[in-house]
Design an enzyme around this catalytic site. Structure first.
Site, PDB file in Angstrom:
ATOM      1  N   ASP A  89      61.507  62.653  52.730  1.00 67.40           N
ATOM      2  CA  ASP A  89      60.123  62.419  52.297  1.00 67.40           C
ATOM      3  C   ASP A  89      59.261  62.039  53.502  1.00 67.40           C
ATOM      4  O   ASP A  89      58.050  61.824  53.369  1.00 67.40           O
ATOM      5  CB  ASP A  89      60.042  61.378  51.163  1.00 67.40           C
ATOM      6  CG  ASP A  89      60.647  60.045  51.556  1.00 67.40           C
ATOM      7  OD1 ASP A  89      61.131  59.896  52.689  1.00 67.40           O
ATOM      8  OD2 ASP A  89      60.630  59.131  50.696  1.00 67.40           O
ATOM      9  N   SER A  90      59.872  62.009  54.701  1.00 64.89           N
ATOM     10  CA  SER A  90      59.096  61.892  55.935  1.00 64.89           C
ATOM     11  C   SER A  90      58.195  63.117  56.107  1.00 64.89           C
ATOM     12  O   SER A  90      57.305  63.123  56.959  1.00 64.89           O
ATOM     13  CB  SER A  90      60.023  61.748  57.155  1.00 64.89           C
ATOM     14  OG  SER A  90      61.049  62.722  57.120  1.00 64.89           O
ATOM     15  N   ASP A 100      65.356  64.212  49.520  1.00 64.06           N
ATOM     16  CA  ASP A 100      64.900  62.887  49.083  1.00 64.06           C
ATOM     17  C   ASP A 100      64.221  62.963  47.722  1.00 64.06           C
ATOM     18  O   ASP A 100      63.344  63.821  47.508  1.00 64.06           O
ATOM     19  CB  ASP A 100      63.861  62.343  50.075  1.00 64.06           C
ATOM     20  CG  ASP A 100      64.484  61.474  51.149  1.00 64.06           C
ATOM     21  OD1 ASP A 100      65.582  60.927  50.931  1.00 64.06           O
ATOM     22  OD2 ASP A 100      63.857  61.331  52.219  1.00 64.06           O
ATOM     23  N   LYS A 134      68.959  62.207  47.775  1.00 62.68           N
ATOM     24  CA  LYS A 134      69.050  60.882  48.405  1.00 62.68           C
ATOM     25  C   LYS A 134      68.041  59.952  47.755  1.00 62.68           C
ATOM     26  O   LYS A 134      66.899  60.354  47.507  1.00 62.68           O
ATOM     27  CB  LYS A 134      68.797  60.988  49.914  1.00 62.68           C
ATOM     28  CG  LYS A 134      68.766  59.624  50.615  1.00 62.68           C
ATOM     29  CD  LYS A 134      68.881  59.738  52.126  1.00 62.68           C
ATOM     30  CE  LYS A 134      67.618  60.045  52.878  1.00 62.68           C
ATOM     31  NZ  LYS A 134      66.518  59.077  52.686  1.00 62.68           N
ATOM     32  N   GLU A 147      66.545  55.739  47.835  1.00 63.33           N
ATOM     33  CA  GLU A 147      66.496  54.495  48.599  1.00 63.33           C
ATOM     34  C   GLU A 147      66.774  53.298  47.696  1.00 63.33           C
ATOM     35  O   GLU A 147      66.190  53.183  46.618  1.00 63.33           O
ATOM     36  CB  GLU A 147      65.106  54.322  49.228  1.00 63.33           C
ATOM     37  CG  GLU A 147      64.790  55.376  50.281  1.00 63.33           C
ATOM     38  CD  GLU A 147      63.433  55.161  50.950  1.00 63.33           C
ATOM     39  OE1 GLU A 147      62.778  54.113  50.708  1.00 63.33           O
ATOM     40  OE2 GLU A 147      63.023  56.041  51.725  1.00 63.33           O
ATOM     41  N   GLU A 165      69.414  52.553  57.859  1.00 66.67           N
ATOM     42  CA  GLU A 165      68.242  52.714  58.741  1.00 66.67           C
ATOM     43  C   GLU A 165      67.829  51.389  59.369  1.00 66.67           C
ATOM     44  O   GLU A 165      67.609  50.393  58.673  1.00 66.67           O
ATOM     45  CB  GLU A 165      67.068  53.321  57.937  1.00 66.67           C
ATOM     46  CG  GLU A 165      65.822  53.503  58.808  1.00 66.67           C
ATOM     47  CD  GLU A 165      64.777  54.450  58.226  1.00 66.67           C
ATOM     48  OE1 GLU A 165      65.034  55.068  57.186  1.00 66.67           O
ATOM     49  OE2 GLU A 165      63.703  54.555  58.843  1.00 66.67           O
TER      50      GLU A 165
HETATM   51  O1  KIV Z   1      62.716  60.825  55.073  1.00 66.51           O
HETATM   52  C1  KIV Z   1      63.460  60.800  56.062  1.00 66.51           C
HETATM   53  O2  KIV Z   1      63.254  61.514  57.055  1.00 66.51           O
HETATM   54  C2  KIV Z   1      64.596  59.886  56.043  1.00 66.51           C
HETATM   55  C3  KIV Z   1      65.367  59.706  57.306  1.00 66.51           C
HETATM   56  C4  KIV Z   1      64.605  58.900  58.270  1.00 66.51           C
HETATM   57  C5  KIV Z   1      66.718  59.147  57.062  1.00 66.51           C
HETATM   58  O3  KIV Z   1      64.878  59.298  55.050  1.00 66.51           O
END
Ligand code: KIV
Length: 271
Positions: free
Chosen positions: A51-52, A90, A120, A122, A189
């Site tokens: 989600d980055s 994510d 994934k 969090e 992280e």
């Molecule tokens: O969203 C992302 O890029 C991440 C990584 C930094 C692990 O969760």
């Protein structure tokens, strides 16, 4: 590298085997077809559609604004470019917290509409029900502990997490909980290297670190950071392998000059 080339398709089982044989796991983010194809062809084990994307693709300050539809758009493009890596996606903010039914619905949409291989999420104990429910549908889940950017407004800063004993203890418990309910791996992280190593030794499933030292079972970076496309972001843990911001800018400057000066196109570049 040669070990990796022999594998046709990386699965969650391959990652487990890597941990058991002491082979480190390589993971990078990707958000589109063209980049994913390059990253996959270079032999990466896991591609994370993070989600980055909210930051590096859409220019938002945090990861919170990105939607499930937008994640599916990015993920389906990535999946089309990948033939070897495991593609993990994510679940975006708001698509799984506090409601395990909508968590399952979100995960199913990602698997079905994007063709992803895993999701994934969090968090630890607070998202236990959501993780369990997603797992009941046969969807592999990767955990994410330590600095969890979707909780940035709770933390207040992006500084190192779990430096204090109480938070370190909670992180260890959360990691063990995620393993016990069936997660296949956990991202750690921005936590102290000693803690990350301790967690990695305690867990049977692989840990993937970002800013968590060398004691984890694998490493992940945001592609645009390690390629030097994002210029201003300079945390201590980031190693830049290229300086693409300047390279691309120079290429574009050259093109502008060539167009203005009538140097492009030349006789060989026309019909
Ligand atoms: O969203 C992302 O890029 C991440 C990584 C930094 C692990 O969760």
């Amino acid at each position: 590298m040669s070990v990796h080339k022999e594998i046709k398709r990386i699965t969650t089982h391959t990652l487990q085997e890597f941990k058991e044989s002491g082979i480190k796991i390589s993971m990078l983010t990707s958000y589109d077809f063209s980049m994913a194809r390059i990253v996959d062809s270079a032999g990466i084990d896991v591609i994370l559609v993070g989600d980055s994307a909210s930051n590096v693709m859409a220019g938002h300050e945090t990861t919170l604004p990105i939607t499930l539809d937008q994640m599916i758009y990015h993920a389906s493009a990535v999946v089309r470019g990948v033939s070897r890596a495991l593609v993990v996606v994510d679940l975006p903010f708001g698509s799984y917290q506090g409601n395990s039914k909508s968590a399952l619905d979100s995960a199913i949409r990602i698997m079905k509409e994007a063709g992803a291989h895993a999701v994934k999420l969090e968090g630890g104990a607070e998202i236990k029900e959501s993780v369990e429910r997603i797992l009941t549908a046969g969807i592999p889940v990767m955990g994410h502990l330590g600095l969890t950017p979707q909780s940035i407004y709770k933390f207040g800063t992006y500084t190192v997490r779990a430096k204090e004993e109480a938070e370190a203890q909670k992180l260890m418990e959360d990691a063990q909980l995620l393993e016990s309910i069936g997660c296949f791996a956990v991202v750690l992280e921005k936590i102290p290297a000693t803690l990350a190593e301790k967690v990695s030794k305690k867990l049977h499933i692989p840990t993937i670190g970002i800013g968590a030292g060398s004691g984890t079972d694998g490493q992940v970076l945001v592609l645009h950071d390690m390629l030097g496309i994002t210029k201003e972001f300079k945390p201590r843990f980031l190693r830049r392998y290229l300086n693409l911001y300047d390279e691309i800018q120079n290429g574009v400057k050259q093109y502008v000059d060539d167009v203005k000066s009538r140097n492009f196109p030349n006789k060989d570049e026309q019909y």
